[in-house]
Scaffold this motif. Structure first.
Motif, PDB file in Angstrom:
ATOM      1  N   SER A  91       1.253  -0.881  -0.056  1.00 29.12           N
ATOM      2  CA  SER A  91      -0.559   0.023  -0.086  1.00 29.12           C
ATOM      3  C   SER A  91       1.184   0.979  -0.033  1.00 29.12           C
ATOM      4  O   SER A  91       1.704   1.010  -0.325  1.00 29.12           O
ATOM      5  N   GLY A  92       0.292   2.202  -0.458  1.00 25.40           N
ATOM      6  CA  GLY A  92       0.908   3.724  -0.369  1.00 25.40           C
ATOM      7  C   GLY A  92       1.001   3.990   1.112  1.00 25.40           C
ATOM      8  O   GLY A  92       2.287   4.667   1.413  1.00 25.40           O
ATOM      9  N   ARG A  93       0.885   3.778   2.595  1.00 22.47           N
ATOM     10  CA  ARG A  93       1.225   4.131   2.947  1.00 22.47           C
ATOM     11  C   ARG A  93       1.857   3.241   3.544  1.00 22.47           C
ATOM     12  O   ARG A  93       3.574   3.957   4.596  1.00 22.47           O
TER      13      ARG A  93
ATOM     14  N   VAL B  57       0.527   5.052  -5.855  1.00 19.30           N
ATOM     15  CA  VAL B  57       1.545   5.378  -4.699  1.00 19.30           C
ATOM     16  C   VAL B  57       2.436   6.075  -5.681  1.00 19.30           C
ATOM     17  O   VAL B  57       3.566   6.915  -4.312  1.00 19.30           O
ATOM     18  N   LEU B  58       2.909   6.418  -7.190  1.00 16.56           N
ATOM     19  CA  LEU B  58       3.826   6.120  -7.941  1.00 16.56           C
ATOM     20  C   LEU B  58       3.842   8.502  -7.678  1.00 16.56           C
ATOM     21  O   LEU B  58       4.790   9.395  -7.792  1.00 16.56           O
ATOM     22  N   MET B  59       2.350   9.127  -7.521  1.00 19.86           N
ATOM     23  CA  MET B  59       1.833   9.985  -8.000  1.00 19.86           C
ATOM     24  C   MET B  59       2.420  11.393  -7.225  1.00 19.86           C
ATOM     25  O   MET B  59       3.310  12.693  -7.637  1.00 19.86           O
ATOM     26  N   ASP B  60       2.961  11.214  -5.459  1.00 20.90           N
ATOM     27  CA  ASP B  60       2.791  12.312  -4.803  1.00 20.90           C
ATOM     28  C   ASP B  60       4.294  12.531  -4.823  1.00 20.90           C
ATOM     29  O   ASP B  60       4.150  13.794  -4.890  1.00 20.90           O
ATOM     30  N   ASP B  61       4.813  12.010  -5.021  1.00 20.12           N
ATOM     31  CA  ASP B  61       6.872  11.868  -5.124  1.00 20.12           C
ATOM     32  C   ASP B  61       7.455  11.383  -5.686  1.00 20.12           C
ATOM     33  O   ASP B  61       8.328  10.309  -5.149  1.00 20.12           O
ATOM     34  N   ALA B  62       7.606  12.153  -7.411  1.00 13.94           N
ATOM     35  CA  ALA B  62       8.202  10.495  -8.104  1.00 13.94           C
ATOM     36  C   ALA B  62       9.605  10.139  -7.768  1.00 13.94           C
ATOM     37  O   ALA B  62      10.293   9.669  -7.775  1.00 13.94           O
ATOM     38  N   ASP B  63       9.938  11.403  -7.684  1.00 20.64           N
ATOM     39  CA  ASP B  63      11.636  11.348  -6.979  1.00 20.64           C
ATOM     40  C   ASP B  63      12.190  10.355  -6.001  1.00 20.64           C
ATOM     41  O   ASP B  63      12.966   9.363  -5.575  1.00 20.64           O
TER      42      ASP B  63
ATOM     43  N   ALA C 177       9.765   8.540  -4.548  1.00 19.71           N
ATOM     44  CA  ALA C 177       9.332   6.868  -5.100  1.00 19.71           C
ATOM     45  C   ALA C 177      10.702   5.840  -6.212  1.00 19.71           C
ATOM     46  O   ALA C 177      10.691   4.718  -4.787  1.00 19.71           O
ATOM     47  N   ILE C 178      11.420   6.666  -6.941  1.00 21.68           N
ATOM     48  CA  ILE C 178      12.119   6.117  -7.683  1.00 21.68           C
ATOM     49  C   ILE C 178      12.930   5.708  -6.512  1.00 21.68           C
ATOM     50  O   ILE C 178      14.316   5.049  -7.082  1.00 21.68           O
ATOM     51  N   SER C 179      13.993   6.424  -5.661  1.00 19.36           N
ATOM     52  CA  SER C 179      14.647   6.144  -4.640  1.00 19.36           C
ATOM     53  C   SER C 179      14.581   5.104  -3.905  1.00 19.36           C
ATOM     54  O   SER C 179      15.130   4.125  -3.199  1.00 19.36           O
ATOM     55  N   THR C 180      12.822   4.790  -3.113  1.00 15.99           N
ATOM     56  CA  THR C 180      12.697   3.561  -2.057  1.00 15.99           C
ATOM     57  C   THR C 180      12.780   2.869  -3.622  1.00 15.99           C
ATOM     58  O   THR C 180      13.776   1.397  -2.798  1.00 15.99           O
ATOM     59  N   ILE C 181      12.711   2.193  -4.241  1.00 16.14           N
ATOM     60  CA  ILE C 181      12.406   1.684  -5.740  1.00 16.14           C
ATOM     61  C   ILE C 181      13.077   1.364  -5.895  1.00 16.14           C
ATOM     62  O   ILE C 181      13.851  -0.261  -6.078  1.00 16.14           O
ATOM     63  N   LYS C 182      14.556   1.627  -5.744  1.00 10.39           N
ATOM     64  CA  LYS C 182      16.274   1.680  -6.141  1.00 10.39           C
ATOM     65  C   LYS C 182      16.541   0.973  -4.954  1.00 10.39           C
ATOM     66  O   LYS C 182      17.035  -0.566  -5.050  1.00 10.39           O
ATOM     67  N   ARG C 183      16.394   0.972  -3.683  1.00 11.50           N
ATOM     68  CA  ARG C 183      16.911   0.881  -2.414  1.00 11.50           C
ATOM     69  C   ARG C 183      16.636  -1.085  -2.235  1.00 11.50           C
ATOM     70  O   ARG C 183      16.979  -1.848  -2.014  1.00 11.50           O
ATOM     71  N   LEU C 184      14.394  -1.110  -3.054  1.00  8.68           N
ATOM     72  CA  LEU C 184      14.050  -2.239  -2.406  1.00  8.68           C
ATOM     73  C   LEU C 184      14.255  -3.390  -3.388  1.00  8.68           C
ATOM     74  O   LEU C 184      14.994  -4.254  -3.279  1.00  8.68           O
TER      75      LEU C 184
END
Length: 577
Positions: A411-413, A446-452, A454-461
């Motif tokens: 979830s987004g949260r 989930v990606l709309m609020d803060d794309a940058d 979100a990208i950082s979190t995805i890369k960490r995952l």
């Protein structure tokens, strides 16, 4: 230096003939990225970009002139990868024209053959294909009958209004939810063709009442929604609702026939209590039904007193907290099936609540409550942990299950928690599952609020070696350029598209375009909601890799999943695959 170019060109007489035979603009580059040969059409194109002899000039210099800095940098990097033998092929769609007259060309860079150093560059005009893609995606977010926005796009706009008010409490908004009164009688009396024409005229009449900042959408059938932004307060909102009632009460004249219709409106004024568009629409819907109870041709402003379900939701929240503690929440698994082999390649883990005395509680009832209250963090971690343990145990019991993937919704949260990645890493280590088999599914919202961020979190995952999937694709404000920004591994086509793909050619084209876009980005595709053999066959023909849905299997408890895998369950594939 130029003597070297002359010698190089002299070595390629047959290459020049070959270049001229190619239907696209084509050029040969040396290892430094300089043009050493090109066909006539390519030379003409390069001369239009920057006059002068192209031979001996750096190809990327032309790119710098017509592309954005970001796109030009991507071309330089891709070209260097091919020339440096780090990759055997680089492709990219380039927007080359002006904004008013867009021209798209597909760039393809491949090494020269026969041991000759350098690369072959081709540019193919794909403007028509791009226009078709844009038309199809436009249709995906607009109502085909009236041309208005559809529910998906309205929800996106409403979500933006909610977030804007969070940042600025004075940025008030309101939603008017309209349902035409006794519209079925119109269809029965005058026929569906006239009914459709009436809906089009209604849409046009409503559109004329709105400002540029307002949003009008058709939700389907005879339901419409209006998002009014930058308003002063409830007085202005009520005035708008009264105006809508008055305008729609005026007779409609279709084919010399006067038709009278009215509508019921539910009104919600935005406030800080709203976190999600679904909450606003829920209250607007409740208010609209209150207007129906008044006999129609009426608007009702929502207030807390009419929320019949509030008490039940509070009780549900308390029961959900207890359920998490007592183990009433379990995990069911829906198989994901290869459309090529018919074999199970993975499963999606889904939360199920077996409430004593009430039976199975639908996820749609408790997941939103979990998200609103923050219980989704505990619930999500529990689902991931239980599912990982199940898959590890299953792999030990059956070697054939060792490569099954596990997909889990996030979830987004959860995703926005600062310690989310650390929590996932701890669960992977605790359960001992192979991280490369785990897929975390994120929705577009989930990606709309803060794309940058979100990208950082995805890369960490992804640094944990797990996969990241974009879920329910097509239901948000997606575009090819937007999705390109995120390092996804695969994409899930939303069930709403899959379920309707055989009903109209347009729906099939939407699915076809989404799959083609995903493949172009190097993403695997999973289709959700496959319920008919026709769905499976059509998706297989479109080269969709995998699918899930009731046609294959409903979500099953862990014990039933074990039995499915251990008996080597599979579904027959369509002939020819």
């Amino acid at each position: 230096m130029f003597t070297a170019y002359q010698r190089r060109r002299a070595m390629l007489p047959e290459s020049r003939d070959l270049l001229e035979s190619l239907p696209s603009h084509a050029a040969v580059l040396d290892t430094a990225g300089l043009v050493v040969a090109a066909n006539a059409s390519c030379l003409t194109l390069l001369n239009e970009i920057d006059a002068g002899d192209a031979i001996g000039r750096r190809f990327t210099g032309y790119c710098d002139r017509i592309l954005s800095p970001t796109a030009a940098a991507a071309v330089r990097e891709g070209l260097a990868s091919v020339l440096g033998a780090r990759t055997s092929r680089y492709t990219m769609d380039l927007p080359c024209g002006a904004a008013q007259v867009p021209v798209w060309r597909a760039l393809c860079v491949t090494p020269l053959t026969g041991g000759v150093p350098g690369a072959l560059v081709s540019l193919t005009d794909i403007s028509r294909e791009k226009q078709l893609e844009e038309h199809i995606l436009h249709d995906a977010f607009h109502d085909t009958l009236t041309g208005l926005f559809n529910r998906a796009l309205f929800i996106n706009r409403l979500d933006q209004a909610i977030r804007r008010q969070k940042r600025n409490p004075d940025a008030l908004y309101a939603v008017l939810y309209l349902d035409m009164d006794r519209f079925k009688l119109v269809n029965k009396t005058f026929g569906h063709v006239t009914g459709d024409r009436l809906l089009m005229v209604i849409a046009n009449r409503l559109q004329k009442l709105l400002r540029d900042v307002d949003t009008l959408a058709r939700f389907g059938g005879d339901e419409f929604a209006i998002l009014i932004e930058d308003i002063a307060g409830m007085e202005e909102t009520s005035s708008m609702a009264a105006t809508v009632l008055r305008e729609l009460a005026a007779p409609f004249r279709l084919k010399k026939q006067e038709i009278f219709v009215t509508c019921s409106i539910g009104v919600v004024l935005g406030s800080a209590v709203y976190e999600h568009p679904d909450q606003v629409l829920r209250d607007a819907d409740n208010a609209m039904y209150s207007s129906k109870e008044h006999g129609g041709d009426h608007f009702t402003v929502f207030d807390a007193g009419m929320r019949v379900l509030t008490q039940r939701r509070m009780e549900m929240e308390m029961a959900l907290r207890q359920a998490l503690e007592s183990g009433e929440i379990t995990v069911h698994y829906q198989p994901i099936v290869s459309l090529r082999t018919g074999e199970i390649t993975g499963v999606e883990a889904l939360a199920r609540w077996q409430r004593p005395g009430q039976g199975l509680i639908p996820p749609v009832e408790f997941i939103p409550i979990a998200e609103e209250t923050g219980l989704i963090n505990e619930l999500g971690a529990m689902i991931l942990r239980q599912a990982c343990r199940r898959m590890v145990a299953l792999a030990k019991a059956s070697p054939d299950a060792a490569r099954l993937t596990l997909s889990v919704n996030i979830s987004g949260r959860q995703f926005k928690r600062p310690d989310f990645v650390d929590e996932v890493a701890a669960i992977l280590a605790e359960t001992g599952i192979d991280p490369s088999l785990v897929k975390l599914e994120l929705t577009e919202s989930v990606l709309m609020d803060d794309a940058d961020e979100a990208i950082s979190t995805i890369k960490r995952l992804k640094s944990l070696r797990l996969k990241v999937v974009i879920d329910d694709f097509g239901t948000g404000y997606s575009s090819l350029s937007y999705i390109q920004r995120f390092p996804f591994d695969s994409l899930k086509v939303d069930r709403s598209f899959v379920g309707n793909m055989n009903e109209a050619e347009q729906n099939m084209e939407i699915v076809r375009t989404i799959i083609a876009m995903a493949h172009k980005l190097g993403l695997e595709v999973v289709a959700e909601g496959v319920e008919l053999d026709e769905h499976r066959t059509a998706l297989s023909d479109l080269r969709c890799e995998s699918a899930q849905g009731f046609f294959f299997s409903k979500p099953v408890p862990g014990e039933e999943l074990d039995a499915l895998v251990l008996r080597h369950w599979r579904v027959d594939t369509p002939s020819g695959n």
